[in-house]
Design an enzyme around this catalytic site. Structure first.
Site, PDB file in Angstrom:
ATOM      1  N   ASP A 186       0.701  -1.339  -0.185  1.00  0.00           N
ATOM      2  CA  ASP A 186       0.060  -0.077   0.089  1.00  0.00           C
ATOM      3  C   ASP A 186       0.873   1.090  -0.004  1.00  0.00           C
ATOM      4  OD1 ASP A 186       0.885  -0.133   2.660  1.00  0.00           O
ATOM      5  OD2 ASP A 186      -0.872   0.359   3.510  1.00  0.00           O
TER       6      ASP A 186
ATOM      7  N   TYR B 109       2.993   4.719   0.855  1.00  0.00           N
ATOM      8  CA  TYR B 109       3.714   5.023   2.045  1.00  0.00           C
ATOM      9  C   TYR B 109       2.690   5.947   3.209  1.00  0.00           C
ATOM     10  CZ  TYR B 109       8.194   3.671  -0.244  1.00  0.00           C
ATOM     11  OH  TYR B 109       8.949   3.310  -0.866  1.00  0.00           O
TER      12      TYR B 109
ATOM     13  N   PHE C 205       6.397   2.009  -4.214  1.00  0.00           N
ATOM     14  CA  PHE C 205       7.671   2.052  -3.766  1.00  0.00           C
ATOM     15  C   PHE C 205       8.312   3.457  -4.105  1.00  0.00           C
ATOM     16  CE2 PHE C 205       7.397  -2.540  -4.174  1.00  0.00           C
ATOM     17  CZ  PHE C 205       7.549  -3.012  -2.868  1.00  0.00           C
TER      18      PHE C 205
ATOM     19  N   HIS D  43      10.266  -9.670   0.784  1.00  0.00           N
ATOM     20  CA  HIS D  43      10.035  -8.256   0.668  1.00  0.00           C
ATOM     21  C   HIS D  43      11.231  -7.577   1.003  1.00  0.00           C
ATOM     22  CE1 HIS D  43       8.210  -4.169   1.353  1.00  0.00           C
ATOM     23  NE2 HIS D  43       7.287  -4.618   0.498  1.00  0.00           N
TER      24      HIS D  43
END
Length: 216
Positions: free
Chosen positions: A61, A63, A74, A181
């Site tokens: 999701d 930031y 990202f 991740h």
């Protein structure tokens, strides 16, 4: 906030926009303090039209830090020093390709056909995963299913949520790169050293396609 932001034209035929988006937008309108701004919710889909997708990178999701969400998974706003997951991504990029990227704005990747899609497209300010389960996951599932149906694509799946979302996609013809991740909590478990960027470019080159200039 009044009218719901329209979907980008190339993705507008997905059932989500007819069946779920009006109710989800009404729910968003009823709560304060979320991001990104309405006009960039669908930025990833707008910058990478369906017929130009070559690579899919899935995030979780946006930031939750105020002002940091850009509508691209990202990515940081231009000029902001990368931190956390993005810093690890760019560290791996430099190690993998030998060509470091100067900043954390990933829009140039999107322009080259890299779909930077989060599985939830909004987040409450200051509360990560606060809109998980609101219905965004259905959009993400429809996007990856449509993308896989359109022809061979590279799917870069960092972390279990992204991998679960794509678990039922057909594998024939596609490239799947699955690692932990890049979060500071998990990057050391196998994200570092996976060399995903060069792997994608080798696959594209073998298909006779232009490679991605990850340093842009």
């Amino acid at each position: 906030m009044a009218d719901a932001p329209p979907p980008p034209a190339s993705w507008a035929g997905l059932p989500f926009f007819r069946d779920q988006w009006p109710a989800l937008w009404a729910r968003l309108r009823a709560v304060p303090d979320w991001q990104p701004a309405p006009d960039v919710i669908f930025r990833a889909l707008a910058l990478t039209p369906r017929d130009r997708v070559r690579v899919v990178i899935l995030g979780q999701d946006p930031y939750p830090t105020p002002g940091r969400a850009t509508g691209l998974a990202f990515s940081f706003p231009p000029g902001q020093p990368p931190r956390d997951s993005l810093r690890n991504i760019l560290t791996e990029l430099a190690e993998d390709t030998g060509q470091p990227k100067a900043d954390g704005d990933l829009a140039p990747w999107a322009d080259q056909g890299v779909l930077l899609l989060n599985t939830a497209l909004t987040v409450p300010v200051g509360r990560a995963n606060g809109h998980k389960g609101w219905g965004w996951e259905e959009l993400a599932a429809q996007v990856v299913q449509a993308t896989a149906a359109d022809g061979p694509r590279a799917f870069v799946l960092w972390g279990a949520p992204a991998q679960r979302l794509c678990a039922d996609l057909p594998r024939d013809g596609h490239l799947f790169i699955e690692t932990p991740h890049p979060s500071p909590l998990s990057a050391w478990r196998g994200f570092f050293g996976a060399r995903p960027f060069s792997a994608v470019n080798r696959w594209l080159a073998a298909r006779g396609e232009p490679v991605i200039d990850w340093s842009r």
